[in-house]
Design an enzyme around this catalytic site. Structure first.
Site, mmCIF file in Angstrom:
data_model
loop_
_atom_site.group_PDB
_atom_site.id
_atom_site.type_symbol
_atom_site.label_atom_id
_atom_site.label_comp_id
_atom_site.label_asym_id
_atom_site.label_seq_id
_atom_site.Cartn_x
_atom_site.Cartn_y
_atom_site.Cartn_z
ATOM 1 N N GLU A 83 0.791 -2.000 -0.041
ATOM 2 C CA GLU A 83 -0.192 0.561 0.266
ATOM 3 C C GLU A 83 0.420 1.493 0.224
ATOM 4 O O GLU A 83 2.324 1.060 0.401
ATOM 5 C CB GLU A 83 -1.138 0.078 0.945
ATOM 6 C CG GLU A 83 -1.481 -1.127 1.148
ATOM 7 C CD GLU A 83 -3.024 -1.439 2.789
ATOM 8 O OE1 GLU A 83 -2.551 -0.348 3.758
ATOM 9 O OE2 GLU A 83 -2.793 -2.643 2.983
ATOM 10 N N GLU A 126 -9.441 5.870 2.617
ATOM 11 C CA GLU A 126 -9.735 4.025 4.693
ATOM 12 C C GLU A 126 -9.900 5.728 5.845
ATOM 13 O O GLU A 126 -8.323 6.488 6.002
ATOM 14 C CB GLU A 126 -8.824 3.638 5.288
ATOM 15 C CG GLU A 126 -8.407 2.657 5.969
ATOM 16 C CD GLU A 126 -7.557 1.869 5.648
ATOM 17 O OE1 GLU A 126 -7.047 1.186 6.662
ATOM 18 O OE2 GLU A 126 -6.798 1.601 4.611
#
Length: 401
Positions: free
Chosen positions: A203, A319
């Site tokens: 990520e 997120e």
């Protein structure tokens, strides 16, 4: 001013730590003398000897460490690892500049970056460690309650070997109390293989996370998970993470990204590439701004048991983690407000099983869009636009059902 604030905070905390040896409370949590001494000893291991040190406007100190003494090489799987200074191969359609990364605006460290043969590592300070709930949890993403964890993202499943994306920069509001250290807001790209306890992820993106960084600035970060139980984050203070092999001397992971975008005004962005070198199967990270895109380093294939072969999912989006009122995501505004007001993800490309880059315009109808808190956050594609297909996402968070 920002630098002074952080330095003053460090001084105050040093006094608080000394006092804590009898009072037991530092920065809102208990800390024992034994724990303090353990932290102090651990810092000696984390902070490698520096050839040069660079202090940023915000008070961060990046130590220029010998590339062959970087923490990644302490990993048991990498003890005999030979550093790869650049990718052997690039996917067709990807162009990485070989010029100095100091020309990549908003990314490179000032004052010429680090000397040749070294890489910048953000120095771990004592107050960075104190903000963790324990030494064993230092540097890990804090997810104690999944009901407080929310997403607005798009994902595509298949057989992939990387992706490219441009995301614009914002500074979402995250609660500023000692009890809210665990709250964060981020925007990123995911490259995923496996599932459950066998999950492999890579990520990369930006985040606002006081528990890790000590402030509320927008920061460049990378993150990875291997199978089993190990979760390691290479952001800000966590330079001991035995994972990412950095080769770039100018870009400091965990560094502040500026300027951020202005609502209904100038939009700023960062471009990210994550791709697998088809010769040795390491996964490379390249970042840039404008025309300048430079390789930063790589995750060795030895770290993974699924991603060492391929990815089976790629995703993009926002997120957050926090309790009500929830943190903002992206710009803090819903996608319905449009480009320049809501956060965007654009110039999306996928590296397919032929190792060829494919544009998102041809793939967006294969994507699944996931939003688990629609009263707070939304995300969806915008098509038939002169800019091409892109994703708008985010929202204000707050007290929403």
């Amino acid at each position: 001013m920002a630098s002074c604030v952080l330095l003053c905070e460090a001084l105050v905390l040093s006094v608080a730590i000394i006092n804590s040896l009898s009072s037991g409370i530092v920065e809102g949590r208990s800390i024992t003398k034994e724990e303090y001494l353990q932290m102090k000893e651990h810092m000696k291991f984390l902070n490698k000897p520096a050839v040069k040190s660079i202090q940023t406007t915000y008070g961060d100190i990046f130590d220029c460490v010998d590339i062959y003494k970087q923490p990644a090489l302490d990993h048991p799987l990498l003890r005999n690892h030979t550093i790869q200074m650049r990718p052997n191969t690039y996917p067709k359609g990807i162009k990485i500049n070989e010029a100095s990364s100091s020309k990549a605006p908003n990314l490179a460290l000032k004052n010429g970056g680090c000397p040749l043969g070294t890489i910048p590592i953000r120095r771990t300070q004592m107050y960075d460690m104190v903000r963790s709930t324990s030494l064993s949890k230092f540097g890990k993403k804090f997810i104690n309650d999944q009901s407080m964890h929310h997403y607005a993202k798009a994902e595509i499943k298949g057989q992939y070997y990387g992706a490219r994306v441009t995301i614009n920069l914002w500074n979402p509001r995250v609660q500023g109390t000692w009890k809210s250290w665990t709250e964060f807001s981020l925007v990123q790209m995911w490259v995923v293989a496996g599932a459950g306890n066998q999950l492999n992820t890579i990520e990369a993106g930006w985040m606002v996370y006081r528990r890790i960084f000590g402030d509320y600035h927008t920061r460049l970060f990378i993150y990875w998970t291997s199978s089993q139980t190990t979760i390691i984050k290479q952001v800000a203070t966590i330079c001991y993470a035995k994972d990412f092999v950095q080769v770039n001397k100018d870009i400091g992971l965990g560094g502040t990204l500026e300027p951020v975008s202005v609502y209904n005004g100038t939009q700023t962005s960062i471009t990210l590439y994550v791709f697998q070198d088809k010769k040795d199967e390491n996964w490379w990270l390249a970042v840039g701004s404008g025309i300048w895109v430079v390789a930063v380093g790589y995750w060795p294939k030895e770290l993974f048991n699924f991603l060492n072969i391929k990815a089976d999912k790629v995703a993009w989006g926002g997120e957050v983690y926090g309790e009500s009122p929830l943190p903002e995501m992206g710009s803090g505004h819903f996608p319905s407000e449009g480009y320049g007001k809501a956060a965007y993800i654009k110039e999306i490309q996928i590296i397919d099983q032929s190792k060829v880059v494919r544009d998102f315009d041809l793939l967006h109808d294969q994507c699944e869009y996931f939003v688990d808190k629609p009263g707070c956050y939304l995300g969806y594609p915008v098509t038939q636009d002169p800019m091409g297909t892109f994703i708008l996402f985010g929202g204000p968070g707050g007290n929403c059902s």
